[in-house]
Design a protein around this motif. Structure first.
Motif, PDB file in Angstrom:
ATOM      1  N   ILE A  34      66.504 -21.705 -58.875  1.00 16.29           N
ATOM      2  CA  ILE A  34      65.692 -21.609 -60.090  1.00 16.29           C
ATOM      3  C   ILE A  34      66.563 -20.930 -61.158  1.00 16.29           C
ATOM      4  O   ILE A  34      67.147 -19.877 -60.899  1.00 16.29           O
ATOM      5  N   ILE A  35      66.683 -21.571 -62.298  1.00 13.48           N
ATOM      6  CA  ILE A  35      67.495 -20.964 -63.371  1.00 13.48           C
ATOM      7  C   ILE A  35      66.665 -20.935 -64.661  1.00 13.48           C
ATOM      8  O   ILE A  35      65.717 -21.724 -64.833  1.00 13.48           O
ATOM      9  N   SER A  36      67.059 -19.976 -65.531  1.00 18.08           N
ATOM     10  CA  SER A  36      66.399 -19.993 -66.865  1.00 18.08           C
ATOM     11  C   SER A  36      66.989 -21.155 -67.685  1.00 18.08           C
ATOM     12  O   SER A  36      67.991 -21.750 -67.294  1.00 18.08           O
ATOM     13  N   GLU A  78      59.454 -19.062 -73.861  1.00 15.86           N
ATOM     14  CA  GLU A  78      60.360 -18.074 -73.258  1.00 15.86           C
ATOM     15  C   GLU A  78      60.394 -18.206 -71.731  1.00 15.86           C
ATOM     16  O   GLU A  78      61.379 -17.884 -71.081  1.00 15.86           O
ATOM     17  N   ARG A  79      59.252 -18.667 -71.215  1.00 17.12           N
ATOM     18  CA  ARG A  79      59.129 -18.735 -69.765  1.00 17.12           C
ATOM     19  C   ARG A  79      59.582 -20.052 -69.183  1.00 17.12           C
ATOM     20  O   ARG A  79      59.464 -20.287 -67.987  1.00 17.12           O
ATOM     21  N   THR A  80      60.049 -20.958 -70.002  1.00 20.11           N
ATOM     22  CA  THR A  80      60.484 -22.267 -69.508  1.00 20.11           C
ATOM     23  C   THR A  80      61.680 -22.085 -68.548  1.00 20.11           C
ATOM     24  O   THR A  80      62.622 -21.358 -68.870  1.00 20.11           O
ATOM     25  N   CYS A  81      61.606 -22.724 -67.401  1.00 25.92           N
ATOM     26  CA  CYS A  81      62.681 -22.632 -66.404  1.00 25.92           C
ATOM     27  C   CYS A  81      63.092 -24.009 -65.944  1.00 25.92           C
ATOM     28  O   CYS A  81      62.398 -24.998 -66.210  1.00 25.92           O
ATOM     29  N   VAL A 104      57.621 -20.746 -63.472  1.00 25.19           N
ATOM     30  CA  VAL A 104      57.489 -20.738 -61.993  1.00 25.19           C
ATOM     31  C   VAL A 104      56.577 -19.578 -61.625  1.00 25.19           C
ATOM     32  O   VAL A 104      56.645 -18.505 -62.240  1.00 25.19           O
TER      33      VAL A 104
ATOM     34  N   GLU B 453      62.440  -9.196 -70.746  1.00 26.74           N
ATOM     35  CA  GLU B 453      63.453 -10.201 -70.402  1.00 26.74           C
ATOM     36  C   GLU B 453      64.032  -9.904 -69.016  1.00 26.74           C
ATOM     37  O   GLU B 453      64.146 -10.800 -68.153  1.00 26.74           O
ATOM     38  N   PHE B 456      61.669 -10.758 -66.361  1.00 25.30           N
ATOM     39  CA  PHE B 456      61.620 -12.221 -66.160  1.00 25.30           C
ATOM     40  C   PHE B 456      62.760 -12.694 -65.283  1.00 25.30           C
ATOM     41  O   PHE B 456      62.571 -13.430 -64.291  1.00 25.30           O
ATOM     42  N   GLN B 457      63.990 -12.205 -65.638  1.00 23.29           N
ATOM     43  CA  GLN B 457      65.158 -12.600 -64.849  1.00 23.29           C
ATOM     44  C   GLN B 457      65.007 -12.105 -63.400  1.00 23.29           C
ATOM     45  O   GLN B 457      65.299 -12.849 -62.447  1.00 23.29           O
ATOM     46  N   ASN B 459      62.325 -11.600 -61.799  1.00 24.60           N
ATOM     47  CA  ASN B 459      61.321 -12.458 -61.153  1.00 24.60           C
ATOM     48  C   ASN B 459      61.965 -13.727 -60.640  1.00 24.60           C
ATOM     49  O   ASN B 459      61.757 -14.139 -59.504  1.00 24.60           O
ATOM     50  N   ILE B 460      62.797 -14.346 -61.542  1.00 25.54           N
ATOM     51  CA  ILE B 460      63.480 -15.593 -61.138  1.00 25.54           C
ATOM     52  C   ILE B 460      64.381 -15.330 -59.928  1.00 25.54           C
ATOM     53  O   ILE B 460      64.386 -16.099 -58.964  1.00 25.54           O
ATOM     54  N   LEU B 463      62.360 -14.984 -56.882  1.00 27.17           N
ATOM     55  CA  LEU B 463      61.881 -16.290 -56.409  1.00 27.17           C
ATOM     56  C   LEU B 463      62.999 -17.051 -55.716  1.00 27.17           C
ATOM     57  O   LEU B 463      62.801 -17.651 -54.639  1.00 27.17           O
ATOM     58  N   ASN B 464      64.206 -16.999 -56.352  1.00 28.11           N
ATOM     59  CA  ASN B 464      65.345 -17.657 -55.698  1.00 28.11           C
ATOM     60  C   ASN B 464      65.576 -17.073 -54.310  1.00 28.11           C
ATOM     61  O   ASN B 464      65.798 -17.806 -53.330  1.00 28.11           O
ATOM     62  N   VAL B 467      63.023 -18.409 -52.082  1.00 29.95           N
ATOM     63  CA  VAL B 467      63.355 -19.798 -51.712  1.00 29.95           C
ATOM     64  C   VAL B 467      64.420 -19.792 -50.624  1.00 29.95           C
ATOM     65  O   VAL B 467      64.307 -20.494 -49.616  1.00 29.95           O
TER      66      VAL B 467
END
Lengths: 153, 677
Positions: A34-36, A78-81, A104, B453, B456-457, B459-460, B463-464, B467
């Motif tokens: 998952i990437i921004s 902003e939240r688009t991934c 996500v 920000e 958010f990062q 969180n990503i 999640l990664n 996964v």
């Protein structure tokens, strides 16, 4: 393949993503990363839902906007991934592809009792890439057959 | 156009037009008369003397011819003298004619006179020639007679000698001493000699007959007989022997020759005389022709001049007749037009005057009633003025208090303004502080955004990790738990950031609101300052106004005093108005009478009615009655009206009739009583 037989098969971990306030489930095993949002390089003479290609650590992969694919207006927040998935196009052809989603949510583990087969709308159209319906915390989330979503046409 | 001229201009213009026409007419007539006069003068001075002198010349020429003809026939001197005298007359007349021609430049006369003069001179020469020719002819006749006498004497001598010889021979014959032949010869000689003498006589007779008959052919015929004489002489000569006889014969021959020569000369002179006579006649005829030409020319000119004069007189009389008609017509029409243009406006003016007189009478009544009400008004005004004066005192005091209050108000307004200025300055500072708060809030917002920000990062990443853990299956179970925890932390962090951001936003919003309120307060304060300034100005103006008011009230006081005086003079004016109304009434009557006269003048007697004379009289009484008491009420002791009133009244009375006069006097007296009471 019968619907009844597939339900237990569908149980497992899913990554849930949101498109226009609706949640969809993608099998975790299909997800690579998952990437921004990245800079997308457009490619000419592609269908409208193919936004272009991105450079992911030295590898060039195509990107599909699921909003466009699902006939929603294209919109970045902003939240688009970008969810990078691994697709099996043919028996031995595996490609990676980026899917643009609004955001996500989480990785959920679905037990068979949480899964319903996909509804029969009395027509064949529009339901090929839906595997089933998951009931999570009172919400319904559609489980996507990601292979079909991208190569349906 | 005629309507816009003055009356005098109209009249003078029309008379000028008529006079101009008369002048033109007269000038035309005088011009024609002068032309006729000129023609007549020509006739009298040039042509008639011309004809007269031509006639004189003709007459004397004819007389001259007559006398010359007589002289030519008779050869007597008296005829010649008369002819010469007549020719002298002719010449005199010719000289007169020449002078006349030169004097008046008459070309025809000059030419004719010149011709006649030349011919007359020629005729004179011809007379002289004729005289000499006739003298020659007389001499010829004398020589002819002498030659004839010699001829006859020689012939007779020869015949007598022959006769004597014959007698002697006859006596010898008896004695037969002589032969018969000798006697015959002697007889023959005698016969021939007689024949010669007879021929000579025949020639003379023929000559004298011819002279008597004035026929030269007879002389020519007689001249032809001379050869016959010569032949006879030649025949006689051989048979003549005696010396004396031969001598006689020679004498006869020479006498015959001499006669012949004289006869031939006479014949020549005669022919010359005849030719001269013809020339004279021709010359005289030319003189006569010239005279006749002149006379005819003169008569023709006379006729032309007479005709011209007649024409000119006729045209002059025509022009005069037409001009007279035009003048009369024009004069009449101008008269009508001008009379109309004068009478019409005068009539309308008279009508207007009449209406004006009526209106004046009515106006006089109105003036009298107005005077009355004016007098009443004046008394009320005097009372009001008293009240006004008292009120003015009070107002003066109030105005002074006003001025003091205004000064105090001014001080207060100044303090208010200072306070408001201080408030405005504080508000500025407050505004700056608010802006600083807002800037700090913005910074905090940015920091919170960064935290969000990062959450958010994270969180990503979690999640990664999840996964990846899922893909690892059972082996990744623990990792999955860690990832879940990390994700939970990230989410809490994001949640806290979101809440903090909300608080900060709220704070920012509130401080913005504060800034707005602050701005409004500042605006209000500045308005207060402005208003305070206005109040300050107004209060100053009020103070100034109060001062001016005080002055004004003093002036009003003065004015009221003057108004008092004016009221008194108004009363006097009302008196005068009354009198004037009276005068006006009287004058309107006079005006109406004048209008009547004017109308009578314009229209004759037909509209001379006494219109509107009636209206004036009632007005007078009303006027005088109305004013006098009213004026009396107002009068104060020193007012001049008291003295003036009777005088005015008397002036008015000069126009009024006697009853009105009585009434006026009565009221004047009553008014005076009233004053004294």
């Amino acid at each position: 393949m019968s619907t009844v037989a597939t339900v237990p098969v569908l149980a497992g971990k899913y990554l849930t993503v949101v498109l226009e306030n609706e949640a969809y489930g993608i099998a975790v095993l299909k997800v690579r990363e998952i990437i921004s949002i990245h800079k997308i390089t457009p490619v000419p003479q592609m269908p409208a839902y193919v936004k272009g290609v991105i450079n992911l650590r030295g590898r060039v992969i195509p990107v599909v906007d699921l909003r466009v694919k699902f006939n929603l207006a294209a919109e970045f927040t902003e939240r688009t991934c970008i969810v990078v998935v691994q697709l099996k196009l043919a028996a031995d052809q595996v490609v990676q592809m980026g899917l643009i989603v609004d955001m996500v949510e989480e990785v959920v583990t679905l037990t068979p009792d949480m899964i319903e087969p996909k509804p029969e709308f009395g027509t064949r159209f529009g339901t090929e890439y839906i595997l089933g319906m998951a009931k999570v915390k009172g919400q319904v989330k559609m489980l996507l057959d990601i292979d079909r979503v991208v190569v349906a046409e | 156009m005629l309507h816009h001229q003055k009356l005098g201009t109209k009249l003078i213009g029309s008379f000028i037009i008529v006079a101009a026409l008369t002048l033109i007419l007269g000038s035309l007539a005088i011009f024609n008369m002068l032309r006729v006069k000129h023609t007549s003068t020509d006739l009298a001075v040039e042509i008639v003397p011309e004809v007269a002198v031509a006639n004189e010349i003709e007459r004397w020429s004819l007389k001259t011819m007559y006398e010359m003809r007589g002289y030519a026939f008779t050869e007597e001197a008296p005829f010649l003298d008369k002819a010469r005298a007549n020719l002298g007359k002719v010449k005199e007349n010719l000289k007169v004619a020449t002078d006349h021609a030169e004097k008046y430049q008459l070309d025809a006369l000059r030419t004719n006179t010149k011709r006649a003069t030349e011919k007359a001179t020629a005729y004179e020469h011809l007379i002289e020639e004729t005289v000499s020719i006739i003298a020659g002819m007389d001499k010829d006749k004398a020589s002819m007679n002498a030659a004839a006498a010699a001829f006859m004497k020689s012939g007779k001598d020869f015949i007598e000698s022959q006769d004597q010889k014959l007698l002697a021979d006859l006596s010898l014959l008896v004695g037969e001493k002589i032969t018969e032949d000798k006697i015959k010869e002697r007889v023959k000689k005698t016969v021939i000699a007689n024949e010669i003498v007879d021929l000579g006589n025949a020639v003379r007779i023929a000559a004298w007959k011819s002279i008597a008959e004035r026929e030269p052919k007879g002389v020519e015929a007689a001249a032809k007989k001379f050869p016959e004489i010569e032949a006879k002489l030649a025949e006689l000569k051989p048979i003549t022997h005696l010396e004396a006889d031969l001598k006689d014969l020679a004498e006869v021959g020479s006498a015959a020759d001499a006669y012949r020569g004289a006869l031939e000369r006479f014949l020549a002179n005669w022919k010359t005389s005849e030719e001269l006579s013809k020339k004279r006649t021709a010359t005289a005829t030319e003189v006569l022709a010239a005279a006749e030409d002149t006379a005819k020319n003169g008569m023709k000119n006379t006729a032309a001049a007479a005709a011209g004069a007649a024409d000119a007189l006729a045209s002059a009389s025509n022009v005069l007749v037409v001009g007279c008609i035009v003048c009369v017509v024009l004069g009449l029409s101008l008269g009508i037009v001008i009379t109309r243009s004068i009478t019409k406006p005068i009539k309308s003016v008279a009508d207007a005057l009449s209406a004006g007189a009526d209106q004046t009478a009515a106006a006089a009544r109105q003036v009298s009633s107005s005077s009355q009400s004016l007098a009443e008004g004046s008394s009320e005004q005097a009372a009001s003025l008293e009240e006004t004066s008292a009120s003015l005192e009070e107002i003066s005091g109030m105005t002074k208090r006003n001025a003091e209050s205004a000064t105090q108000a001014k001080d207060l307004a100044g303090q208010t303004r200072t306070a408001a200025d201080a408030g405005a300055a504080d508000m500025e500072e407050m505004k700056r502080a608010m802006d600083a708060i807002k800037g700090s809030s913005d910074d905090i917002s940015k920091i919170i955004k960064t935290i969000d920000e990062i959450a958010f990062q994270t969180n990503i990443l979690a999640l990664n990790a999840a996964v990846e853990a899922a893909r690892a299956g059972e082996a990744g179970m623990g990792f999955a738990v860690v990832a879940e925890e990390v994700r939970n932390l990230a989410q809490r962090s994001a949640q806290s950031a979101k809440e903090t951001a909300g608080k900060i936003e709220d704070s920012v919003r509130k401080s913005e609101h504060g800034v707005q309120i602050c701005g409004k307060v500042a605006q209000s304060l500045s308005e207060i300052v402005g208003k305070a300034r206005q109040v300050d100005t107004l209060v100053a103006e009020i103070a100034e106004a109060s001062r001016e008011q005080t002055q004004g009230i003093e002036q009003v006081n003065t004015a009221v005093t003057q108004m008092d005086k004016v009221t008194q003079s108004n009363a006097a004016g009302a008196e005068e108005s009354a009198a004037a109304a009276e005068e006006l009434s009287a004058q309107s009557v006079v005006l109406q009478e004048s209008v009547s006269e004017l109308l009578a003048l314009v229209d004759g007697a037909r509209s001379g009615s006494a219109m509107g004379v009636v209206h004036a009289a009632p007005a007078k009484a009303v006027v005088v009655k109305g004013v006098r008491p009213a004026a009396g009420n107002l009068m104060r002791p020193a007012v001049p009206v008291r003295g003036a009133a009777p005088v005015r009244g008397q002036e008015a009375l000069s126009f009024a009739d006697s009853p009105a006069k009585l009434v006026t006097h009565g009221h004047s007296a009553g008014g005076a009583d009233h004053f004294e009471n």
